[in-house]
Design a protein around this motif. Structure first.
Motif, PDB file in Angstrom:
ATOM      1  N   SER A  61       0.819  -1.208   0.000  1.00 31.94           N
ATOM      2  CA  SER A  61       0.000   0.000   0.000  1.00 31.94           C
ATOM      3  C   SER A  61       0.857   1.264   0.000  1.00 31.94           C
ATOM      4  O   SER A  61       0.589   2.196  -0.760  1.00 31.94           O
ATOM      5  CB  SER A  61      -0.927  -0.012   1.215  1.00 31.94           C
ATOM      6  OG  SER A  61      -1.688   1.166   1.261  1.00 31.94           O
ATOM      7  N   SER A  62       1.890   1.296   0.828  1.00 33.25           N
ATOM      8  CA  SER A  62       2.775   2.467   0.883  1.00 33.25           C
ATOM      9  C   SER A  62       3.492   2.685  -0.437  1.00 33.25           C
ATOM     10  O   SER A  62       3.611   3.806  -0.923  1.00 33.25           O
ATOM     11  CB  SER A  62       3.808   2.309   1.993  1.00 33.25           C
ATOM     12  OG  SER A  62       3.185   2.232   3.240  1.00 33.25           O
ATOM     13  N   CYS A  63       3.977   1.606  -1.024  1.00 38.10           N
ATOM     14  CA  CYS A  63       4.664   1.700  -2.311  1.00 38.10           C
ATOM     15  C   CYS A  63       3.708   2.178  -3.401  1.00 38.10           C
ATOM     16  O   CYS A  63       4.048   3.065  -4.191  1.00 38.10           O
ATOM     17  CB  CYS A  63       5.264   0.336  -2.674  1.00 38.10           C
ATOM     18  SG  CYS A  63       6.127   0.296  -4.250  1.00 38.10           S
ATOM     19  N   CYS A  64       2.512   1.608  -3.429  1.00 35.18           N
ATOM     20  CA  CYS A  64       1.526   1.992  -4.445  1.00 35.18           C
ATOM     21  C   CYS A  64       1.110   3.451  -4.291  1.00 35.18           C
ATOM     22  O   CYS A  64       0.943   4.163  -5.291  1.00 35.18           O
ATOM     23  CB  CYS A  64       0.298   1.089  -4.357  1.00 35.18           C
ATOM     24  SG  CYS A  64       0.601  -0.610  -4.871  1.00 35.18           S
ATOM     25  N   TYR A  67       4.279   5.653  -5.556  1.00 38.93           N
ATOM     26  CA  TYR A  67       4.716   5.603  -6.951  1.00 38.93           C
ATOM     27  C   TYR A  67       3.605   5.405  -7.972  1.00 38.93           C
ATOM     28  O   TYR A  67       3.786   5.708  -9.147  1.00 38.93           O
ATOM     29  CB  TYR A  67       5.762   4.499  -7.134  1.00 38.93           C
ATOM     30  CG  TYR A  67       7.008   4.783  -6.352  1.00 38.93           C
ATOM     31  CD1 TYR A  67       7.867   5.801  -6.731  1.00 38.93           C
ATOM     32  CD2 TYR A  67       7.312   4.059  -5.215  1.00 38.93           C
ATOM     33  CE1 TYR A  67       8.997   6.088  -6.001  1.00 38.93           C
ATOM     34  CE2 TYR A  67       8.453   4.332  -4.474  1.00 38.93           C
ATOM     35  CZ  TYR A  67       9.288   5.348  -4.882  1.00 38.93           C
ATOM     36  OH  TYR A  67      10.415   5.640  -4.154  1.00 38.93           O
ATOM     37  N   TYR A  68       2.468   4.881  -7.562  1.00 40.53           N
ATOM     38  CA  TYR A  68       1.410   4.573  -8.527  1.00 40.53           C
ATOM     39  C   TYR A  68       0.045   5.055  -8.034  1.00 40.53           C
ATOM     40  O   TYR A  68      -0.958   4.371  -8.202  1.00 40.53           O
ATOM     41  CB  TYR A  68       1.362   3.070  -8.792  1.00 40.53           C
ATOM     42  CG  TYR A  68       2.650   2.525  -9.352  1.00 40.53           C
ATOM     43  CD1 TYR A  68       2.994   2.740 -10.683  1.00 40.53           C
ATOM     44  CD2 TYR A  68       3.535   1.817  -8.549  1.00 40.53           C
ATOM     45  CE1 TYR A  68       4.184   2.255 -11.206  1.00 40.53           C
ATOM     46  CE2 TYR A  68       4.729   1.328  -9.057  1.00 40.53           C
ATOM     47  CZ  TYR A  68       5.049   1.547 -10.382  1.00 40.53           C
ATOM     48  OH  TYR A  68       6.226   1.072 -10.889  1.00 40.53           O
ATOM     49  N   SER A  69      -0.003   6.239  -7.453  1.00 39.02           N
ATOM     50  CA  SER A  69      -1.273   6.743  -6.924  1.00 39.02           C
ATOM     51  C   SER A  69      -2.326   6.867  -8.026  1.00 39.02           C
ATOM     52  O   SER A  69      -3.514   6.704  -7.762  1.00 39.02           O
ATOM     53  CB  SER A  69      -1.070   8.083  -6.227  1.00 39.02           C
ATOM     54  OG  SER A  69      -0.564   9.045  -7.130  1.00 39.02           O
ATOM     55  N   ASP A  74      -5.048  -0.870  -9.350  1.00 33.56           N
ATOM     56  CA  ASP A  74      -4.314  -1.830 -10.171  1.00 33.56           C
ATOM     57  C   ASP A  74      -3.056  -2.290  -9.450  1.00 33.56           C
ATOM     58  O   ASP A  74      -2.715  -3.470  -9.451  1.00 33.56           O
ATOM     59  CB  ASP A  74      -3.935  -1.220 -11.522  1.00 33.56           C
ATOM     60  CG  ASP A  74      -5.135  -1.017 -12.420  1.00 33.56           C
ATOM     61  OD1 ASP A  74      -6.133  -1.747 -12.262  1.00 33.56           O
ATOM     62  OD2 ASP A  74      -5.074  -0.120 -13.277  1.00 33.56           O
ATOM     63  N   CYS A  75      -2.352  -1.354  -8.854  1.00 38.37           N
ATOM     64  CA  CYS A  75      -1.128  -1.667  -8.121  1.00 38.37           C
ATOM     65  C   CYS A  75      -1.413  -2.621  -6.968  1.00 38.37           C
ATOM     66  O   CYS A  75      -0.660  -3.564  -6.721  1.00 38.37           O
ATOM     67  CB  CYS A  75      -0.484  -0.383  -7.610  1.00 38.37           C
ATOM     68  SG  CYS A  75       1.064  -0.625  -6.724  1.00 38.37           S
ATOM     69  N   MET A  76      -2.504  -2.395  -6.275  1.00 37.65           N
ATOM     70  CA  MET A  76      -2.875  -3.234  -5.132  1.00 37.65           C
ATOM     71  C   MET A  76      -3.480  -4.570  -5.576  1.00 37.65           C
ATOM     72  O   MET A  76      -3.655  -5.469  -4.773  1.00 37.65           O
ATOM     73  CB  MET A  76      -3.869  -2.504  -4.230  1.00 37.65           C
ATOM     74  CG  MET A  76      -3.278  -1.332  -3.476  1.00 37.65           C
ATOM     75  SD  MET A  76      -1.996  -1.821  -2.309  1.00 37.65           S
ATOM     76  CE  MET A  76      -2.934  -2.791  -1.137  1.00 37.65           C
TER      77      MET A  76
END
Length: 89
Positions: A61-64, A67-69, A74-76
């Motif tokens: 979640s933190s990474c998404c 970098y991919y807000s 989709d990231c999650m």
């Protein structure tokens, strides 16, 4: 890894095995190659390993978020679909 597991089976103490596995579950990094979003496969580039405070996060979640807000769901790995449920007034 095999030796660690074998030693744990022999001794009955799985503490070190569990600690190792938990460590593998974190460390999400952005995958710029386009193969995924935030990965935790341990294959982050050397520049990320050398400066993890800038690149590596303990949760997907933190990474998404970082970098991919713009494509968070989709990231999650989840769809942004309404549940069809309503909140009472």
């Amino acid at each position: 890894a095999d030796a660690l597991l074998a030693a744990a089976v022999e001794s009955g103490d799985f503490g070190e095995v569990v600690t190792t596995i938990i460590g593998l579950l974190g460390d999400f990094y952005p995958d710029w190659s386009g193969g995924g979003y935030c990965l935790n496969d341990g294959n982050e580039p050397d520049y990320m390993k050398l400066n993890p405070s800038l690149w590596v996060y303990s949760t997907r979640s933190s990474c998404c978020t970082r970098y991919y807000s713009y494509a968070y769901n989709d990231c999650m790995g989840s769809d942004a679909v309404a549940s069809g449920k309503y909140y009472p007034d």
